[in-house]
Design an enzyme around this catalytic site. Sequence first.
Site, mmCIF file in Angstrom:
data_model
loop_
_atom_site.group_PDB
_atom_site.id
_atom_site.type_symbol
_atom_site.label_atom_id
_atom_site.label_comp_id
_atom_site.label_asym_id
_atom_site.label_seq_id
_atom_site.Cartn_x
_atom_site.Cartn_y
_atom_site.Cartn_z
ATOM 1 N N LYS A 57 50.431 115.514 -18.849
ATOM 2 C CA LYS A 57 49.815 116.849 -18.645
ATOM 3 C C LYS A 57 48.242 117.008 -18.889
ATOM 4 O O LYS A 57 47.860 118.099 -19.061
ATOM 5 C CB LYS A 57 50.672 117.959 -19.061
ATOM 6 C CG LYS A 57 52.007 117.922 -18.867
ATOM 7 C CD LYS A 57 52.433 117.406 -17.421
ATOM 8 C CE LYS A 57 52.148 118.343 -16.394
ATOM 9 N NZ LYS A 57 52.221 117.740 -15.009
ATOM 10 N N THR A 60 46.079 113.436 -15.503
ATOM 11 C CA THR A 60 46.328 112.022 -15.133
ATOM 12 C C THR A 60 45.954 112.114 -13.341
ATOM 13 O O THR A 60 45.426 111.171 -13.028
ATOM 14 C CB THR A 60 47.703 111.646 -15.297
ATOM 15 O OG1 THR A 60 48.227 112.359 -16.619
ATOM 16 C CG2 THR A 60 48.033 110.321 -15.494
ATOM 17 N N HIS A 132 51.691 106.715 -19.640
ATOM 18 C CA HIS A 132 51.469 107.652 -20.672
ATOM 19 C C HIS A 132 52.017 106.987 -22.054
ATOM 20 O O HIS A 132 52.090 107.489 -23.013
ATOM 21 C CB HIS A 132 52.621 108.580 -20.518
ATOM 22 C CG HIS A 132 51.957 109.530 -19.455
ATOM 23 N ND1 HIS A 132 50.867 110.163 -19.062
ATOM 24 C CD2 HIS A 132 53.234 110.030 -18.206
ATOM 25 C CE1 HIS A 132 50.934 110.663 -17.908
ATOM 26 N NE2 HIS A 132 52.222 110.981 -17.634
ATOM 27 N N ARG A 155 42.895 116.128 -23.248
ATOM 28 C CA ARG A 155 42.810 117.686 -22.856
ATOM 29 C C ARG A 155 43.235 118.218 -24.043
ATOM 30 O O ARG A 155 44.071 117.886 -24.768
ATOM 31 C CB ARG A 155 43.702 117.915 -21.726
ATOM 32 C CG ARG A 155 43.953 119.474 -21.257
ATOM 33 C CD ARG A 155 44.812 119.766 -20.083
ATOM 34 N NE ARG A 155 44.572 120.854 -19.589
ATOM 35 C CZ ARG A 155 45.677 121.412 -18.545
ATOM 36 N NH1 ARG A 155 46.613 120.666 -18.178
ATOM 37 N NH2 ARG A 155 45.240 122.475 -17.871
ATOM 38 N N SER A 163 50.703 123.452 -19.993
ATOM 39 C CA SER A 163 51.152 122.548 -19.019
ATOM 40 C C SER A 163 52.516 121.740 -19.121
ATOM 41 O O SER A 163 53.426 121.696 -17.924
ATOM 42 C CB SER A 163 49.960 121.806 -18.664
ATOM 43 O OG SER A 163 50.068 121.015 -17.357
ATOM 44 N N TYR A 218 39.523 116.820 -20.027
ATOM 45 C CA TYR A 218 39.760 117.253 -18.872
ATOM 46 C C TYR A 218 38.779 118.621 -18.889
ATOM 47 O O TYR A 218 38.101 118.971 -17.740
ATOM 48 C CB TYR A 218 41.262 118.108 -19.171
ATOM 49 C CG TYR A 218 41.711 119.195 -18.086
ATOM 50 C CD1 TYR A 218 42.497 118.348 -16.944
ATOM 51 C CD2 TYR A 218 41.497 120.224 -17.963
ATOM 52 C CE1 TYR A 218 43.149 119.349 -16.035
ATOM 53 C CE2 TYR A 218 42.052 121.204 -17.149
ATOM 54 C CZ TYR A 218 42.776 120.716 -16.148
ATOM 55 O OH TYR A 218 43.063 121.301 -15.067
ATOM 56 N N MET A 282 50.912 121.376 -9.300
ATOM 57 C CA MET A 282 49.485 121.946 -9.026
ATOM 58 C C MET A 282 49.838 123.359 -9.462
ATOM 59 O O MET A 282 49.560 124.088 -8.811
ATOM 60 C CB MET A 282 48.966 121.768 -7.791
ATOM 61 C CG MET A 282 48.901 120.245 -7.238
ATOM 62 S SD MET A 282 47.658 119.254 -8.338
ATOM 63 C CE MET A 282 46.283 119.857 -8.093
ATOM 64 N N ARG A 283 49.804 123.630 -10.880
ATOM 65 C CA ARG A 283 49.892 124.946 -11.112
ATOM 66 C C ARG A 283 48.760 125.873 -11.429
ATOM 67 O O ARG A 283 48.565 126.786 -10.500
ATOM 68 C CB ARG A 283 50.695 124.951 -12.692
ATOM 69 C CG ARG A 283 51.607 125.967 -13.088
ATOM 70 C CD ARG A 283 51.981 125.669 -14.772
ATOM 71 N NE ARG A 283 50.899 125.472 -15.611
ATOM 72 C CZ ARG A 283 50.351 126.465 -16.236
ATOM 73 N NH1 ARG A 283 50.717 127.563 -16.359
ATOM 74 N NH2 ARG A 283 49.353 125.892 -17.120
ATOM 75 N N LYS A 284 47.844 125.743 -12.356
ATOM 76 C CA LYS A 284 46.652 126.486 -12.380
ATOM 77 C C LYS A 284 45.282 125.784 -12.422
ATOM 78 O O LYS A 284 44.604 126.205 -11.754
ATOM 79 C CB LYS A 284 46.820 127.374 -13.683
ATOM 80 C CG LYS A 284 47.861 128.598 -13.737
ATOM 81 C CD LYS A 284 47.232 129.514 -14.643
ATOM 82 C CE LYS A 284 48.317 130.730 -14.565
ATOM 83 N NZ LYS A 284 48.224 131.717 -15.801
ATOM 84 N N GLY A 285 45.578 124.587 -13.247
ATOM 85 C CA GLY A 285 44.209 123.591 -13.197
ATOM 86 C C GLY A 285 43.005 124.485 -13.913
ATOM 87 O O GLY A 285 41.867 124.261 -13.307
HETATM 88 P P1 A3P Z 1 48.314 123.130 -15.398
HETATM 89 O O1 A3P Z 1 49.747 122.772 -15.361
HETATM 90 O O2 A3P Z 1 47.634 123.544 -16.583
HETATM 91 O O3 A3P Z 1 47.747 123.802 -14.023
HETATM 92 P P2 A3P Z 1 49.009 115.525 -15.235
HETATM 93 O O4 A3P Z 1 48.571 115.049 -13.822
HETATM 94 O O5 A3P Z 1 48.458 114.490 -16.206
HETATM 95 O O6 A3P Z 1 50.509 115.708 -15.342
HETATM 96 O O7 A3P Z 1 48.323 116.866 -15.416
HETATM 97 C C1 A3P Z 1 48.728 118.034 -14.659
HETATM 98 C C2 A3P Z 1 47.769 118.957 -15.024
HETATM 99 O O8 A3P Z 1 46.301 118.832 -14.328
HETATM 100 C C3 A3P Z 1 48.277 120.451 -14.446
HETATM 101 O O9 A3P Z 1 47.587 121.550 -15.106
HETATM 102 C C4 A3P Z 1 47.607 120.495 -12.905
HETATM 103 O O10 A3P Z 1 47.316 121.656 -12.451
HETATM 104 C C5 A3P Z 1 46.032 119.876 -13.211
HETATM 105 N N1 A3P Z 1 45.382 119.250 -12.155
HETATM 106 C C6 A3P Z 1 45.932 118.334 -11.312
HETATM 107 N N2 A3P Z 1 45.085 118.140 -10.320
HETATM 108 C C7 A3P Z 1 44.103 118.708 -10.748
HETATM 109 C C8 A3P Z 1 42.502 118.954 -10.495
HETATM 110 N N3 A3P Z 1 42.167 118.296 -9.129
HETATM 111 N N4 A3P Z 1 41.562 119.704 -10.969
HETATM 112 C C9 A3P Z 1 42.239 120.356 -12.139
HETATM 113 N N5 A3P Z 1 43.437 120.433 -12.538
HETATM 114 C C10 A3P Z 1 44.294 119.659 -11.853
#
Ligand code: A3P
Length: 320
Positions: A57, A60, A132, A155, A163, A218, A282-285
């Site tokens: 999270k 990646t 991971h 991050r 997340s 991040y 793709m929750r909040k980013g």
């Molecule tokens: P949030 O849950 O805070 O929104 P991973 O890929 O390591 O599982 O990480 C997922 C997190 O990265 C999620 O965070 C996701 O929304 C965010 N994420 C994925 N793509 C992104 C992008 N292009 N820009 C910013 N954040 C991104």
Amino acid sequence: WTGEMSSLLAEAPAHVAKTCYEYDKTITSFFFTKKCIEQTKNFKLRSDDVFIITYPKTGTTWAQQIMMLVQVEADLSFFEGKHISKLVPFLEYPDLPDSGVYKTVAEINTAPTWVEAADAMPTDTPRILKTHVVQRWLPEGLKEDPQAKVVYVARNPKDTAVSYYHFCLLVTDLPNYTSWDEFFEEFIADRVPGGSWFDHTLSWWKLRNHSNVLFLTYEDMKQDSRKAVVRIAEFMGKSLSDDIIDRIVDASSFKFMKKNKSTNPDAAYENEMDNKNNKSFMRKGVVGDWKNHFSEDQNRRFDELYQEKMAGSGLELRFE
Ligand code: A3P
């Protein structure tokens, strides 16, 4: 799955102990089978491999998207009909069937693995590989003196935890924590799958100056995505025009990745995800969503832990 005896899990909520097990002092989900972990430890590196290594999270999928785009020089047609979660082997994971998830532990244990898929990949293009796992579960050639390129994304742990909590509510192969408060206690006790954020992050921070390691955060990627793309491209040995760099920045933005079926992981996890409440990978980013979750007391306790674990490391992460 009925869980296994584990000293670390002895104090975890019963439902967590049922869906996880302890392997070599780290907690992992039953989906990451012993076979997969052992294959990861013995993974045969190629000198042109490029890894994206992260604690869960931490960005990646975002870094992976940038790396793929760099490799194909922003040729979006490459992604047509493909899906982001099928493009990059996820070393410690079984290779899920397109039709959905495995239903029984026996099925998971005998499933084809991503290591096997990676072994069979052609040698004409460098492989991009994702993992991971904690550093000590990596093959010898990736520890201490990495013999292949590693992009590591860190991050801030407060946003990572938030997340991770939401992700666990989304997928069925991770514990379904009953509340944020429950997840918080598990996270600070190093009992979430993947283990300690601190150990993971610091193990790669120590290698940040190695020529085969690119250590990104991040928060820096959010602040200046273009700079991140340029750094990743240079690290991968690609000299790209400004126009290609711009197209990569665009096609790896949160907005782009969320709206495109092939780059939004939701599509691959459809059968596994509990989409009932409109949740999404793709929750909040954003940076700083932890403020909407941490209580004052949790924040104070976390800050104390952070000071204790990170003191003297020199790693400074932004929390807002
Ligand atoms: P949030 O849950 O805070 O929104 P991973 O890929 O390591 O599982 O990480 C997922 C997190 O990265 C999620 O965070 C996701 O929304 C965010 N994420 C994925 N793509 C992104 C992008 N292009 N820009 C910013 N954040 C991104």
